[in-house]
Design a protein around this motif. Structure first.
Motif, PDB file in Angstrom:
ATOM      1  N   ARG A  99     -15.583  41.990 -28.512  1.00  0.00           N
ATOM      2  CA  ARG A  99     -16.372  40.790 -28.824  1.00  0.00           C
ATOM      3  C   ARG A  99     -15.820  39.569 -28.099  1.00  0.00           C
ATOM      4  O   ARG A  99     -16.546  38.618 -27.818  1.00  0.00           O
ATOM      5  N   PRO A 104     -20.992  40.623 -21.425  1.00  0.00           N
ATOM      6  CA  PRO A 104     -21.659  41.449 -22.428  1.00  0.00           C
ATOM      7  C   PRO A 104     -21.151  42.884 -22.412  1.00  0.00           C
ATOM      8  O   PRO A 104     -20.915  43.460 -21.349  1.00  0.00           O
ATOM      9  N   ASP A 125     -21.800  43.996 -27.981  1.00  0.00           N
ATOM     10  CA  ASP A 125     -22.831  42.972 -28.129  1.00  0.00           C
ATOM     11  C   ASP A 125     -24.224  43.577 -28.274  1.00  0.00           C
ATOM     12  O   ASP A 125     -25.120  42.950 -28.850  1.00  0.00           O
ATOM     13  N   LYS A 214     -22.524  33.979 -24.723  1.00  0.00           N
ATOM     14  CA  LYS A 214     -21.847  34.857 -25.688  1.00  0.00           C
ATOM     15  C   LYS A 214     -20.895  34.052 -26.566  1.00  0.00           C
ATOM     16  O   LYS A 214     -20.878  34.212 -27.790  1.00  0.00           O
ATOM     17  N   TYR A 218     -21.508  33.605 -30.821  1.00  0.00           N
ATOM     18  CA  TYR A 218     -20.496  33.989 -31.797  1.00  0.00           C
ATOM     19  C   TYR A 218     -19.795  32.766 -32.389  1.00  0.00           C
ATOM     20  O   TYR A 218     -19.410  32.773 -33.562  1.00  0.00           O
TER      21      TYR A 218
END
Length: 267
Positions: A99, A104, A125, A214, A218
């Motif tokens: 993560r 990705p 992901d 990303k 998150y």
């Protein structure tokens, strides 16, 4: 000579990371954990990699933790499990590290996706699965709880009652059902082809924008609205300054395909 438990192959901008214990249905032991972490940390440093495909050799993605092999070294297990109050232990970091990669990560699932294997897939992901794959949050079978960093993505992907049902019972469900629940991104007869189609779209965008997106998604899952707005501004400011942003703008204005340089955002 013992074969590597995790294989890493770089094909242009794509890294293929493969669990390589097919005779054990890619059961995860301590050596697999060490090799997965080493693979992720190596890929983090490779700024030419644009996406990671996480797969299992043979007929299964992963049947989960190989208890017999992993707990044969009890003193080592204790070291893996210990962590300070604000740190991840090694059992958690092996999944959370995916993560945290600034690219990705796409899990390609077939066969079994159980326990630790499912937590690994959840920390990717995206998850593409065959319709007939068998998924299970299997820790309940052993009187345990998910403890390899899977709880966080499970909570993001599933309603609380659905998650508690699956985690309390350990019941199995198909890849089709996983997609219906939102735990899998998509069920497809050829999940690798579906994953590669997504990768093709992603690599057509700035690697810095992809990395920042990303981080943004998150980073705004929890916390206040003010923190989310602050992170948006911080990341957008970084994008304004990125060379790949200039490449994307010029190519867009000229209606040409952009030729991006290496990723500069993310460590």
């Amino acid at each position: 000579m013992t074969a590597s438990r995790v294989l890493v192959e770089i094909d242009g901008p794509i890294a293929h990371v493969t669990l390589n214990r097919p005779d054990k249905l890619n059961g995860i032991d301590l050596e697999t954990i060490d090799e997965l972490i080493a693979a992720a940390e190596s890929l983090r440093a490779d700024h030419d990699v644009r996406a990671v495909l996480l797969r299992g050799a043979g007929r299964s993605f992963s049947a989960g933790l190989d208890f017999g092999a992993a707990f044969a070294e009890k003193s080592r297990v204790k070291k893996f499990f210990f962590a300070g109050p604000r740190r991840l232990n090694r059992f958690q970091y092996v999944n959370q590290v995916w993560r945290e990669l600034p690219v990705p990560v796409i899990a390609v699932v077939q066969g079994h996706c159980y326990g630790a294997g499912l937590q690994l897939a959840a920390c990717a992901d995206f998850r593409f699965t065959t319709p007939d794959a068998t998924w299970a949050i299997l820790e309940a079978k052993w009187g345990l709880v998910p403890d390899m960093a899977g709880t966080l993505p499970f909570s993001e992907l599933l309603p609380a009652d659905v998650l508690m049902r699956l985690a309390m019972t350990g019941e199995s469900f198909t890849g089709t059902r996983a997609a219906e629940l939102g735990l899998a991104t998509e069920a497809a007869d050829d999940p690798l082809a579906a994953a590669l189609a997504l990768v093709e779209q992603i690599v057509g965008r700035s690697p810095d924008s992809v990395a920042a997106t990303k981080q943004l998604v998150y980073g705004t899952r929890r916390g206040s609205e003010r923190q989310a707005w602050r992170l948006e501004r911080k990341l957008q400011s970084a994008m304004f300054k990125a060379r790949n942003t200039s490449i994307a703008r010029k190519a867009g204005a000229a209606k040409q395909k952009p030729e991006f340089g290496p990723r500069t955002h993310g460590s």
